[in-house]
Design a protein around this motif. Sequence first.
Motif, mmCIF file in Angstrom:
data_model
loop_
_atom_site.group_PDB
_atom_site.id
_atom_site.type_symbol
_atom_site.label_atom_id
_atom_site.label_comp_id
_atom_site.label_asym_id
_atom_site.label_seq_id
_atom_site.Cartn_x
_atom_site.Cartn_y
_atom_site.Cartn_z
ATOM 1 N N ILE A 9 0.845 -1.210 0.000
ATOM 2 C CA ILE A 9 0.000 0.000 0.000
ATOM 3 C C ILE A 9 0.874 1.252 0.000
ATOM 4 C CG2 ILE A 9 -1.760 1.295 1.281
ATOM 5 C CD1 ILE A 9 -2.866 -1.283 0.100
ATOM 6 N N ILE A 10 1.977 1.224 0.743
ATOM 7 C CA ILE A 10 2.843 2.412 0.787
ATOM 8 C C ILE A 10 3.443 2.705 -0.581
ATOM 9 C CG2 ILE A 10 3.349 2.376 3.269
ATOM 10 C CD1 ILE A 10 6.035 0.993 2.537
ATOM 11 N N TRP A 11 3.767 1.665 -1.342
ATOM 12 C CA TRP A 11 4.309 1.878 -2.687
ATOM 13 C C TRP A 11 3.215 2.450 -3.595
ATOM 14 C CZ3 TRP A 11 3.090 -0.206 -7.521
ATOM 15 C CH2 TRP A 11 3.989 0.106 -8.541
ATOM 16 N N GLN A 12 2.007 1.903 -3.501
ATOM 17 C CA GLN A 12 0.892 2.385 -4.315
ATOM 18 C C GLN A 12 0.588 3.850 -4.015
ATOM 19 O OE1 GLN A 12 -2.292 -0.408 -3.498
ATOM 20 N NE2 GLN A 12 -1.082 -2.132 -4.240
ATOM 21 N N LYS A 13 0.579 4.199 -2.727
ATOM 22 C CA LYS A 13 0.311 5.582 -2.344
ATOM 23 C C LYS A 13 1.455 6.506 -2.762
ATOM 24 C CE LYS A 13 -2.993 4.857 1.371
ATOM 25 N NZ LYS A 13 -4.072 5.642 0.775
ATOM 26 N N ALA A 14 2.677 6.002 -2.673
ATOM 27 C CA ALA A 14 3.828 6.795 -3.109
ATOM 28 C C ALA A 14 3.767 7.044 -4.616
ATOM 29 C CB ALA A 14 5.131 6.093 -2.725
ATOM 30 N N GLY A 44 9.573 13.477 -4.923
ATOM 31 C CA GLY A 44 8.310 12.744 -5.012
ATOM 32 C C GLY A 44 8.471 11.391 -5.676
ATOM 33 N N ASP A 45 9.254 11.337 -6.733
ATOM 34 C CA ASP A 45 9.488 10.068 -7.422
ATOM 35 C C ASP A 45 10.391 9.141 -6.604
ATOM 36 O OD1 ASP A 45 7.890 10.740 -9.562
ATOM 37 O OD2 ASP A 45 9.556 11.327 -10.863
ATOM 38 N N SER A 46 11.307 9.716 -5.866
ATOM 39 C CA SER A 46 12.264 8.937 -5.088
ATOM 40 C C SER A 46 11.599 8.089 -4.011
ATOM 41 C CB SER A 46 13.285 9.885 -4.461
ATOM 42 O OG SER A 46 14.264 9.175 -3.763
ATOM 43 N N ILE A 47 10.454 8.506 -3.525
ATOM 44 C CA ILE A 47 9.765 7.753 -2.473
ATOM 45 C C ILE A 47 9.440 6.343 -2.956
ATOM 46 C CG2 ILE A 47 7.744 7.684 -0.951
ATOM 47 C CD1 ILE A 47 7.625 10.816 -1.386
ATOM 48 N N ALA A 48 8.707 6.241 -4.043
ATOM 49 C CA ALA A 48 8.331 4.919 -4.579
ATOM 50 C C ALA A 48 9.550 4.167 -5.102
ATOM 51 C CB ALA A 48 7.284 5.070 -5.681
ATOM 52 N N LEU A 49 10.482 4.879 -5.714
ATOM 53 C CA LEU A 49 11.673 4.222 -6.262
ATOM 54 C C LEU A 49 12.470 3.513 -5.170
ATOM 55 C CD1 LEU A 49 12.794 7.010 -8.748
ATOM 56 C CD2 LEU A 49 11.967 4.730 -9.357
ATOM 57 N N ASN A 50 12.637 4.157 -4.029
ATOM 58 C CA ASN A 50 13.404 3.549 -2.942
ATOM 59 C C ASN A 50 12.650 2.410 -2.266
ATOM 60 O OD1 ASN A 50 16.093 4.746 -2.638
ATOM 61 N ND2 ASN A 50 14.935 6.649 -2.529
ATOM 62 N N ILE A 51 11.338 2.517 -2.185
ATOM 63 C CA ILE A 51 10.552 1.402 -1.628
ATOM 64 C C ILE A 51 10.739 0.170 -2.508
ATOM 65 C CG2 ILE A 51 8.226 0.529 -1.160
ATOM 66 C CD1 ILE A 51 7.463 3.467 -0.431
ATOM 67 N N SER A 52 10.615 0.338 -3.809
ATOM 68 C CA SER A 52 10.746 -0.815 -4.710
ATOM 69 C C SER A 52 12.166 -1.364 -4.697
ATOM 70 C CB SER A 52 10.305 -0.448 -6.129
ATOM 71 O OG SER A 52 11.106 0.578 -6.666
#
Length: 117
Positions: A9-14, A44-52
């Motif tokens: 969910i955190i990746w989806q929200k990011a 903003g993009d770095s949030i999801a990129l680092n989670i993945s």
Amino acid sequence: MKFKFESLIIWQKAMDLGEEILLLSKSFPDLEKFNLSSQILRAGDSIALNISEGSILQSAPEFKKFMGYSIRSLAEVITCLHKAKRRNYITDKEFDIHYSFCFNLMNMMIAFRNKIK
């Protein structure tokens, strides 16, 4: 078939936040193209990129480290939102909507990081 991080969910929200920040930054003046606009987009993009990126690592400490990077990127987005509001690039309402989303996502990300074993 999908990657494990796509179910988070955190990746989806990011991912959603990154797209919202893109739309929001389009309202910034041209003089911010290489400054605030660039900074908030990258953060903003770095949030999801680092989670993945962290999710595919084999060790919990490494994943926690990448979650830390994501959390710090989210803090950057929040600071950029404050800058945009102070410079009158966004309305109070826009600020409040995005700030609330970021606040909730931050809490979710910290809780998630704390549960990584």
